[in-house]
Write an enzyme that holds these catalytic residues in place. Structure first.
Site, PDB file in Angstrom:
ATOM      1  N   GLN A 139       1.110  -1.290  -0.001  1.00 19.30           N
ATOM      2  CA  GLN A 139       0.023   0.151   0.017  1.00 19.30           C
ATOM      3  C   GLN A 139       0.878   1.237  -0.076  1.00 19.30           C
ATOM      4  O   GLN A 139       1.553   1.574   0.974  1.00 19.30           O
ATOM      5  CB  GLN A 139      -0.906  -0.120   1.329  1.00 19.30           C
ATOM      6  N   SER A 162       1.280   6.573   2.412  1.00 20.57           N
ATOM      7  CA  SER A 162       2.124   7.504   3.216  1.00 20.57           C
ATOM      8  C   SER A 162       3.401   8.180   2.539  1.00 20.57           C
ATOM      9  O   SER A 162       4.142   7.557   1.810  1.00 20.57           O
ATOM     10  CB  SER A 162       2.673   6.936   4.555  1.00 20.57           C
ATOM     11  N   GLU A 171      -8.978  -2.553   5.656  1.00 19.20           N
ATOM     12  CA  GLU A 171      -7.843  -3.012   6.649  1.00 19.20           C
ATOM     13  C   GLU A 171      -8.131  -2.883   8.138  1.00 19.20           C
ATOM     14  O   GLU A 171      -7.731  -3.625   8.711  1.00 19.20           O
ATOM     15  CB  GLU A 171      -6.600  -1.658   6.155  1.00 19.20           C
ATOM     16  N   SER A 178       4.768  -0.917   4.142  1.00 19.16           N
ATOM     17  CA  SER A 178       5.162  -2.345   4.706  1.00 19.16           C
ATOM     18  C   SER A 178       5.349  -3.439   3.584  1.00 19.16           C
ATOM     19  O   SER A 178       4.468  -3.385   2.466  1.00 19.16           O
ATOM     20  CB  SER A 178       3.836  -2.936   5.563  1.00 19.16           C
TER      21      SER A 178
HETATM   22  C1  LIG Z   1       3.181  -0.950  11.580  1.00 21.91           C
HETATM   23  C2  LIG Z   1       2.784   0.376  10.403  1.00 21.91           C
HETATM   24  C3  LIG Z   1       2.707  -0.113   9.340  1.00 21.91           C
HETATM   25  C4  LIG Z   1       2.700   0.861   8.112  1.00 21.91           C
HETATM   26  N1  LIG Z   1       2.275   0.389   7.022  1.00 21.91           N
HETATM   27  C5  LIG Z   1       1.998   1.184   5.679  1.00 21.91           C
HETATM   28  C6  LIG Z   1       1.994   0.890   4.556  1.00 21.91           C
HETATM   29  O1  LIG Z   1       2.039  -0.213   4.118  1.00 21.91           O
HETATM   30  N2  LIG Z   1       1.738   1.816   3.674  1.00 21.91           N
HETATM   31  C7  LIG Z   1       1.500   3.333   3.821  1.00 21.91           C
HETATM   32  O2  LIG Z   1       1.486   4.123   3.060  1.00 21.91           O
HETATM   33  N3  LIG Z   1       1.896   3.633   5.147  1.00 21.91           N
HETATM   34  C8  LIG Z   1       2.130   2.663   6.250  1.00 21.91           C
HETATM   35  N4  LIG Z   1       2.259   3.216   7.524  1.00 21.91           N
HETATM   36  C9  LIG Z   1       2.486   4.673   7.877  1.00 21.91           C
HETATM   37  C10 LIG Z   1       1.161   5.213   8.452  1.00 21.91           C
HETATM   38  O3  LIG Z   1       0.115   5.021   7.985  1.00 21.91           O
HETATM   39  C11 LIG Z   1       1.779   6.601   8.810  1.00 21.91           C
HETATM   40  O4  LIG Z   1       2.649   6.373   9.795  1.00 21.91           O
HETATM   41  C12 LIG Z   1       0.549   7.292   9.364  1.00 21.91           C
HETATM   42  O5  LIG Z   1      -0.334   7.788   8.483  1.00 21.91           O
HETATM   43  C13 LIG Z   1       1.222   8.597  10.374  1.00 21.91           C
HETATM   44  O6  LIG Z   1       1.908   9.330   9.540  1.00 21.91           O
HETATM   45  P1  LIG Z   1       3.248   9.766  10.226  1.00 21.91           P
HETATM   46  O7  LIG Z   1       4.247   8.454  10.658  1.00 21.91           O
HETATM   47  O8  LIG Z   1       3.945  10.524   8.876  1.00 21.91           O
HETATM   48  O9  LIG Z   1       3.259  10.701  11.269  1.00 21.91           O
HETATM   49  P2  LIG Z   1       2.640  12.380  11.661  1.00 21.91           P
HETATM   50  O10 LIG Z   1       1.473  12.581  10.655  1.00 21.91           O
HETATM   51  O11 LIG Z   1       3.982  12.966  11.154  1.00 21.91           O
HETATM   52  O12 LIG Z   1       2.028  12.410  12.797  1.00 21.91           O
HETATM   53  C14 LIG Z   1       2.951  12.361  14.051  1.00 21.91           C
HETATM   54  C15 LIG Z   1       2.359  12.520  15.257  1.00 21.91           C
HETATM   55  O13 LIG Z   1       1.577  13.848  15.175  1.00 21.91           O
HETATM   56  C16 LIG Z   1       0.249  13.952  15.619  1.00 21.91           C
HETATM   57  N5  LIG Z   1      -0.560  14.579  14.575  1.00 21.91           N
HETATM   58  C17 LIG Z   1      -0.572  14.527  13.104  1.00 21.91           C
HETATM   59  N6  LIG Z   1      -1.451  15.385  12.630  1.00 21.91           N
HETATM   60  C18 LIG Z   1      -1.939  16.130  13.771  1.00 21.91           C
HETATM   61  C19 LIG Z   1      -2.961  17.141  13.856  1.00 21.91           C
HETATM   62  N7  LIG Z   1      -3.451  17.668  12.859  1.00 21.91           N
HETATM   63  N8  LIG Z   1      -3.394  17.320  15.245  1.00 21.91           N
HETATM   64  C20 LIG Z   1      -2.936  16.784  16.149  1.00 21.91           C
HETATM   65  N9  LIG Z   1      -2.141  15.885  16.174  1.00 21.91           N
HETATM   66  C21 LIG Z   1      -1.670  15.482  14.878  1.00 21.91           C
HETATM   67  C22 LIG Z   1      -0.032  12.163  15.317  1.00 21.91           C
HETATM   68  O14 LIG Z   1      -1.344  11.811  15.827  1.00 21.91           O
HETATM   69  C23 LIG Z   1       1.054  11.644  15.581  1.00 21.91           C
HETATM   70  O15 LIG Z   1       1.236  11.406  17.041  1.00 21.91           O
HETATM   71  C24 LIG Z   1       2.500   2.283   8.464  1.00 21.91           C
HETATM   72  C25 LIG Z   1       2.695   2.516   9.874  1.00 21.91           C
HETATM   73  C26 LIG Z   1       2.945   1.624  10.785  1.00 21.91           C
HETATM   74  C27 LIG Z   1       3.191   2.199  12.404  1.00 21.91           C
END
Ligand SMILES: Cc1cc2nc3c(=O)[nH]c(=O)nc-3n(C[C@H](O)[C@H](O)[C@H](O)COP(=O)(O)OP(=O)(O)OC[C@H]3O[C@@H](n4cnc5c(N)ncnc54)[C@H](O)[C@@H]3O)c2cc1C
Length: 226
Positions: A19, A22, A137, A54
């Site tokens: 997928q 992100s 999912e 992933s």
């Molecule tokens: C085990 C795992 C598997 C994954 N697999 C995939 C995959 O296969 N494909 C894929 O595309 N993605 C994948 N992801 C990514 C996942 O979908 C993203 O990590 C997720 O969307 C969060 O994005 P980020 O890590 O950039 O965090 P950020 O968006 O940078 O967020 C960081 C922190 O800020 C907080 N935050 C963000 N925006 C706000 C707001 N507006 N107000 C208040 N708080 C906020 C969040 O809650 C979080 O605590 C995976 C993640 C994990 C943990």
């Protein structure tokens, strides 16, 4: 024709899909993604980067959401595609985790060509296609998460406290009863979701319940057990 070709090997696990949603600047706010798809005749040319994908390092195909129109509100300018992960211009770079494992990847796209026949849904409808994918999912993750309740019953049935077995303690019984009610609610919510899905309905926000409630309950049970 495409469903016949791609879905059976996907369901059997013969072909693995990943997928590609992100991005470094589009995580929680995935609609802010920047990977571009530009139309050239019957093909789309993809440039950009995904992260946290992933299984991309062993996937055969990927589901990719990209920006096809930068001039409309962000949720409306997205389109979903699928592609062969071995396509020229796709570079997968595994991310090394603190525990030494490599489950997630960065994926770079440089002039990757995708035929228009590999577009999923209408141009500009990528947001709604991605929500359908994510709801499915959530349902599958929530439905298969262990609740920890049977294990906790077993644990309390054998744990001797100062004044007898933990399972006979009214405070412990009250906790167990409340977890059992939640576990039962989760089971029937997931049955309801599966039966709606089998009638061709689209999964809705109720599918977030499983993942949310069971995740919190597992933490609660583990903390109480310790
Ligand atoms: C085990 C795992 C598997 C994954 N697999 C995939 C995959 O296969 N494909 C894929 O595309 N993605 C994948 N992801 C990514 C996942 O979908 C993203 O990590 C997720 O969307 C969060 O994005 P980020 O890590 O950039 O965090 P950020 O968006 O940078 O967020 C960081 C922190 O800020 C907080 N935050 C963000 N925006 C706000 C707001 N507006 N107000 C208040 N708080 C906020 C969040 O809650 C979080 O605590 C995976 C993640 C994990 C943990």
């Amino acid at each position: 024709e495409q469903k016949r070709k791609y879905l059976p090997p996907l369901a059997s696990g013969e072909k693995i899909w990943c997928q590609l949603f992100s991005e470094p600047a589009g995580g929680s706010d995935v609609a802010g993604l920047r990977t571009r798809a530009e139309k050239h005749g019957d093909e789309w040319v993809i440039n950009g980067q995904k992260i946290w994908t992933s299984g991309a390092h062993y996937s055969d195909y990927g589901l990719l959401i990209a920006r096809t129109d930068p001039n409309v509100p962000k949720h409306k300018g997205l389109t979903m595609f699928f592609l062969d992960m071995k396509s020229p211009g796709v570079e997968v770079r595994p991310i090394k985790q603190a525990n030494g494992m490599q489950e997630f990847n960065e994926v770079y796209f440089t002039d990757v060509v995708i035929p228009d026949s590999q577009r999923l849904g209408a141009v500009g409808e990528g947001w709604s296609v991605s929500l359908t994918t994510l709801m499915n999912e959530r349902m599958s993750i929530g439905a298969r998460l262990a609740t920890g309740v049977p294990e906790m019953f077993e644990f309390c049935s054998n744990l001797m406290l100062e004044d007898g077995l933990a399972i006979d303690d009214p405070a412990v019984r009250s906790k167990l009863a409340s977890w059992a009610v939640k576990a039962s609610g989760l089971k029937y919510t997931s049955y309801r979701a599966i039966s709606a899905l089998s009638k061709g309905e689209r999964p809705g926000p109720e599918n977030s319940i499983g993942k949310l409630v069971s995740g919190l309950m597992l933490q609660d049970i583990a903390t109480y057990a310790m």
